[in-house]
Write an enzyme that holds these catalytic residues in place. Structure first.
Site, mmCIF file in Angstrom:
data_model
loop_
_atom_site.group_PDB
_atom_site.id
_atom_site.type_symbol
_atom_site.label_atom_id
_atom_site.label_comp_id
_atom_site.label_asym_id
_atom_site.label_seq_id
_atom_site.Cartn_x
_atom_site.Cartn_y
_atom_site.Cartn_z
ATOM 1 C CB CYS A 1 0.831 9.762 6.471
ATOM 2 S SG CYS A 1 0.951 11.654 6.640
ATOM 3 N NE ARG A 2 -2.534 7.045 3.212
ATOM 4 C CZ ARG A 2 -3.254 7.394 1.928
ATOM 5 N NH1 ARG A 2 -4.401 6.919 1.762
ATOM 6 N NH2 ARG A 2 -2.753 8.360 1.054
ATOM 7 C CB SER A 3 3.642 3.837 2.321
ATOM 8 O OG SER A 3 4.321 4.960 2.095
ATOM 9 C CG ASP B 1 -4.349 11.293 2.895
ATOM 10 O OD1 ASP B 1 -3.705 11.219 3.920
ATOM 11 O OD2 ASP B 1 -4.210 11.679 1.791
ATOM 12 C CG ASN C 1 7.262 7.048 1.509
ATOM 13 O OD1 ASN C 1 8.735 7.023 1.069
ATOM 14 N ND2 ASN C 1 6.840 6.146 1.945
ATOM 15 C CB CYS D 1 0.522 6.048 1.025
ATOM 16 S SG CYS D 1 1.889 6.724 1.689
HETATM 17 P P1 4NP Z 1 0.182 9.710 2.720
HETATM 18 O O1 4NP Z 1 -0.343 11.218 3.308
HETATM 19 O O2 4NP Z 1 -0.132 9.498 1.210
HETATM 20 O O3 4NP Z 1 -0.328 8.534 3.639
HETATM 21 O O4 4NP Z 1 1.764 10.074 3.102
HETATM 22 C C1 4NP Z 1 -0.325 12.179 2.445
HETATM 23 C C2 4NP Z 1 0.751 13.105 2.876
HETATM 24 C C3 4NP Z 1 1.090 14.149 2.324
HETATM 25 C C4 4NP Z 1 -0.019 14.701 1.333
HETATM 26 C C5 4NP Z 1 -1.164 13.888 1.256
HETATM 27 C C6 4NP Z 1 -1.157 12.766 1.730
HETATM 28 N N1 4NP Z 1 0.241 15.951 0.458
HETATM 29 O O5 4NP Z 1 -1.023 16.271 -0.119
HETATM 30 O O6 4NP Z 1 1.244 16.606 0.760
#
Ligand code: 4NP
Length: 163
Positions: free
Chosen positions: A17-19, A129, A15, A12
């Site tokens: 939340c989703r992955s 997201d 790294n 993602c």
């Molecule tokens: P992820 O979510 O891609 O599912 O881990 C996010 C985590 C952090 C951010 C964006 C999306 N960020 O902008 O910091």
């Protein structure tokens, strides 16, 4: 065919939340569904904002309510060698899939796909997201990732995980 091992990397943006959710959920579901298959499972982000951090607290709490402990995971960035080391790299959304395609070395071995290709019944192609949204977003991530993990296990069992 279920004898051969498969190495799978979930990707993602951050790294956190989703992955990592996909890594922890797929590892648990595959241990139950495919105990005879030697799987390597990991996750990474295309961006480095959170390198070294554990998953987001909301992600950990939602996962733990369903019995998945993500607290030992730490964020890292996708590296060129990942394209050699893994058989299958599964992106959470199209933007990250495009980033992976751009970064893939010419000799990349890994197949690049969207995770939700393994959950066609979801009607979605991307895992939304949840980072800037409400608590429902984290539940939706878990719902989608659980469905895709079952689909991915079935595909690995049939030897149909590559396009
Ligand atoms: P992820 O979510 O891609 O599912 O881990 C996010 C985590 C952090 C951010 C964006 C999306 N960020 O902008 O910091």
């Amino acid at each position: 065919m279920s004898g051969a091992g498969v190495k799978i990397l979930f990707v993602c943006l951050g790294n956190i939340c989703r992955s990592p959710t996909a890594e922890g959920v797929f590892r648990a579901i595959a241990a139950r569904e495919l105990p005879e298959v030697a799987l390597t499972v990991d996750s990474a982000g295309t961006a480095g904002y959170h390198v070294g951090e554990p998953p987001d607290g909301r992600t950990c709490a939602a996962a733990l309510r369903r019995g998945y402990d993500l607290s030992g995971l730490r964020a890292r960035v996708v590296e060129p060698r990942d394209f050699e080391a893994f058989d299958l790299i599964l992106a959470m959304d199209r933007q990250n899939l495009e980033t992976l395609r751009r970064r893939a070395p010419a000799a990349a071995r890994a197949r690049l796909r969207l995770l939700l290709e393994f959950a066609p019944q979801s009607g979605l192609q991307e895992v939304p997201d949840p980072y800037y949204g409400g608590v429902n977003g984290f539940e939706q991530v878990l719902d989608l990732v659980e469905a895709a993990s079952l689909g991915l296990c079935a595909a690995v069992r049939r030897g149909e995980w590559a396009p």
